[in-house]
Scaffold this active site. Structure first.
Site, PDB file in Angstrom:
ATOM      1  N   SER A   1     -17.483  -6.436   6.794  1.00 37.07           N
ATOM      2  CA  SER A   1     -17.919  -5.179   6.189  1.00 37.07           C
ATOM      3  C   SER A   1     -19.261  -4.821   6.805  1.00 37.07           C
ATOM      4  O   SER A   1     -19.967  -5.705   7.294  1.00 37.07           O
ATOM      5  CB  SER A   1     -18.071  -5.416   4.683  1.00 37.07           C
ATOM      6  OG  SER A   1     -18.588  -4.294   4.057  1.00 37.07           O
ATOM      7  N   ARG A   2     -19.610  -3.523   6.772  1.00 39.52           N
ATOM      8  CA  ARG A   2     -20.917  -3.135   7.335  1.00 39.52           C
ATOM      9  C   ARG A   2     -22.052  -3.799   6.573  1.00 39.52           C
ATOM     10  O   ARG A   2     -22.965  -4.351   7.143  1.00 39.52           O
ATOM     11  CB  ARG A   2     -21.080  -1.618   7.270  1.00 39.52           C
ATOM     12  CG  ARG A   2     -20.700  -0.949   8.570  1.00 39.52           C
ATOM     13  CD  ARG A   2     -20.865   0.521   8.454  1.00 39.52           C
ATOM     14  NE  ARG A   2     -20.182   0.997   7.241  1.00 39.52           N
ATOM     15  CZ  ARG A   2     -20.117   2.260   6.858  1.00 39.52           C
ATOM     16  NH1 ARG A   2     -20.680   3.191   7.564  1.00 39.52           N
ATOM     17  NH2 ARG A   2     -19.472   2.618   5.765  1.00 39.52           N
TER      18      ARG A   2
ATOM     19  N   ARG B   1      -4.786   2.887   6.658  1.00 40.16           N
ATOM     20  CA  ARG B   1      -4.253   3.961   7.493  1.00 40.16           C
ATOM     21  C   ARG B   1      -3.743   3.354   8.792  1.00 40.16           C
ATOM     22  O   ARG B   1      -4.368   2.447   9.361  1.00 40.16           O
ATOM     23  CB  ARG B   1      -5.340   5.008   7.820  1.00 40.16           C
ATOM     24  CG  ARG B   1      -5.744   5.911   6.672  1.00 40.16           C
ATOM     25  CD  ARG B   1      -4.635   6.877   6.236  1.00 40.16           C
ATOM     26  NE  ARG B   1      -5.044   7.753   5.149  1.00 40.16           N
ATOM     27  CZ  ARG B   1      -4.832   7.504   3.854  1.00 40.16           C
ATOM     28  NH1 ARG B   1      -4.200   6.411   3.466  1.00 40.16           N
ATOM     29  NH2 ARG B   1      -5.244   8.370   2.932  1.00 40.16           N
TER      30      ARG B   1
ATOM     31  N   GLU C   1       2.916   8.478  10.994  1.00 40.94           N
ATOM     32  CA  GLU C   1       3.577   8.751   9.725  1.00 40.94           C
ATOM     33  C   GLU C   1       3.969  10.227   9.592  1.00 40.94           C
ATOM     34  O   GLU C   1       3.129  11.076   9.912  1.00 40.94           O
ATOM     35  CB  GLU C   1       2.564   8.400   8.634  1.00 40.94           C
ATOM     36  CG  GLU C   1       3.146   7.848   7.394  1.00 40.94           C
ATOM     37  CD  GLU C   1       2.046   7.346   6.473  1.00 40.94           C
ATOM     38  OE1 GLU C   1       1.338   6.397   6.838  1.00 40.94           O
ATOM     39  OE2 GLU C   1       1.905   7.938   5.402  1.00 40.94           O
TER      40      GLU C   1
ATOM     41  N   HIS D   1       4.552   4.171   2.414  1.00 37.96           N
ATOM     42  CA  HIS D   1       3.235   4.624   1.904  1.00 37.96           C
ATOM     43  C   HIS D   1       3.255   4.808   0.379  1.00 37.96           C
ATOM     44  O   HIS D   1       3.064   5.907  -0.142  1.00 37.96           O
ATOM     45  CB  HIS D   1       2.798   5.925   2.600  1.00 37.96           C
ATOM     46  CG  HIS D   1       1.302   6.123   2.552  1.00 37.96           C
ATOM     47  ND1 HIS D   1       0.602   6.803   3.510  1.00 37.96           N
ATOM     48  CD2 HIS D   1       0.367   5.722   1.651  1.00 37.96           C
ATOM     49  CE1 HIS D   1      -0.685   6.828   3.207  1.00 37.96           C
ATOM     50  NE2 HIS D   1      -0.854   6.172   2.078  1.00 37.96           N
ATOM     51  N   ILE D   2       3.474   3.670  -0.299  1.00 37.90           N
ATOM     52  CA  ILE D   2       3.551   3.723  -1.774  1.00 37.90           C
ATOM     53  C   ILE D   2       2.422   2.926  -2.424  1.00 37.90           C
ATOM     54  O   ILE D   2       2.542   2.496  -3.576  1.00 37.90           O
ATOM     55  CB  ILE D   2       4.923   3.218  -2.290  1.00 37.90           C
ATOM     56  CG1 ILE D   2       5.241   1.808  -1.748  1.00 37.90           C
ATOM     57  CG2 ILE D   2       6.033   4.187  -1.935  1.00 37.90           C
ATOM     58  CD1 ILE D   2       6.400   1.128  -2.459  1.00 37.90           C
TER      59      ILE D   2
HETATM   60  C1  DGY Z   1      -4.745   7.227  -0.563  1.00 40.28           C
HETATM   61  O1  DGY Z   1      -4.973   7.677  -1.696  1.00 40.28           O
HETATM   62  O2  DGY Z   1      -5.482   7.428   0.395  1.00 40.28           O
HETATM   63  C2  DGY Z   1      -3.535   6.389  -0.440  1.00 40.28           C
HETATM   64  O3  DGY Z   1      -3.233   6.144   0.878  1.00 40.28           O
HETATM   65  C3  DGY Z   1      -2.410   7.043  -1.198  1.00 40.28           C
HETATM   66  O4  DGY Z   1      -1.507   6.075  -1.608  1.00 40.28           O
END
Ligand code: DGY
Length: 317
Positions: free
Chosen positions: A175-176, A236, A265, A283-284
């Site tokens: 982490s930074r 991401r 995506e 992406h859940i």
């Molecule tokens: C977000 O809120 O950025 C998530 O990726 C959604 O599930």
């Protein structure tokens, strides 16, 4: 005042907006909007509730004639040019904190599924191949006693550390800044990214996507992983070199990987679907009833506050 919502979201948000006397326009298109549809939906709105699939770049922001607030229905906000929005006096908000636990659960779900090969094993059973208990059927990895490397030790990273610690894992993090809480509560140690990648048995990614985190897990960095490593990504897709990771998975250079997010995506690299040592979710990360209700509520409250001249609850610009 008019509020545009780019896709159907939980009723709880709509209720709040109606009580505040706003006119609501919800897109009836049940898929991510293309840019023409997004303009049509949002151009005359005073406030917008949008999804992470809606891209508000400079061009799109220039098309907004009256907008004062864009409330992203997500914690990540890489879909919005927040600096440009600020120049245009548009406040951008997100939905932090309330999706921490759900997303951390998803990271653990991927870690466990990868470690214990649950997808492969279930498919085997559904295909009618299970003929009885066997000493070497779907052998996997333990979590207990293993090292978890948490990349990005914000709220979600810490919630993953909490879970992993209770599974008997040792935690290291990158982490930074120094994160005293994760160190004090879960005996976590801060290390460099290279050290984390070369010593972790499990790696879980919890960074925002930005210019500085894009491709952070480059080919060079991925090559540091142990042959037995499991990598999971609930942040991401663009943070890691997906093509190279696929090559590593194909040649068993790591044990497995779990994906909730993807580079292009919703397009999924077809090679991923042919691999047995991956677990693929659509992406859940935050997809629980309670969490999505709370996200909708927070997005609505942000819009209401800004349009009623009060401070946004969770601004990002
Ligand atoms: C977000 O809120 O950025 C998530 O990726 C959604 O599930």
């Amino acid at each position: 005042m008019k509020i545009s919502i780019t896709r159907k979201i939980p009723e709880t948000a709509l209720q709040l907006l109606r009580e505040a006397d706003f006119e609501i326009n919800i897109s009836t298109i049940d898929r991510p909007l293309n840019s023409d549809e997004l303009i049509k939906c949002c151009k005359n709105a005073d406030g917008i509730i949008c999804l992470l699939t809606d891209k508000f770049d400079k061009d799109m922001i220039d098309k907004l004639t009256k907008c004062k607030v864009i409330a992203n229905y997500a914690v990540g906000f890489n879909n919005i040019d927040i600096e440009y929005a600020k120049e245009k006096n548009i406040i951008v908000t997100n939905t932090p904190d309330i999706l921490t636990e759900a997303t951390a659960d998803t990271a653990l779900l991927l870690m466990l599924s990868c470690a214990r090969r649950s997808f492969e094993a279930e498919k085997f059973l559904r295909d009618g191949k299970f003929n009885g208990w066997s000493p070497d059927l779907f052998l996997g990895m333990d979590l207990s006693g293993k090292i978890l490397g948490v990349i990005g030790a914000g709220k979600i990273g810490q919630a993953v550390a909490k879970r992993a610690y209770s599974f008997g894992m040792k935690i290291i993090y990158f982490s930074r800044g120094q994160k005293r809480e994760i160190e004090n509560k879960f005996k976590a140690k801060k290390v460099s990214l290279k050290k984390l990648l070369s010593s972790s048995d499990f790696v879980s990614i919890h960074l925002n996507l930005s210019e500085s985190t894009k491709n952070l897990l480059s080919k060079e960095n991925l090559n540091l992983l142990k042959k037995t490593a499991v990598v999971v990504n609930t942040a991401r897709g663009e943070i890691l070199d997906e093509d190279y990771l696929i090559k590593m998975l194909k040649s068993n250079k790591i044990f497995a990987a779990g994906f909730d997010v993807y580079r292009n995506e919703p397009k999924i690299n077809p090679e991923l679907k042919n691999l047995n040592n991956v677990v693929l979710l659509p992406h859940i990360g935050s997809a629980t009833f309670d969490t999505r209700n709370k996200m909708a509520e927070l997005a609505a409250k942000n819009v209401i506050n800004v349009l009623k001249g009060k401070k946004a609850l969770t601004p990002v610009n």
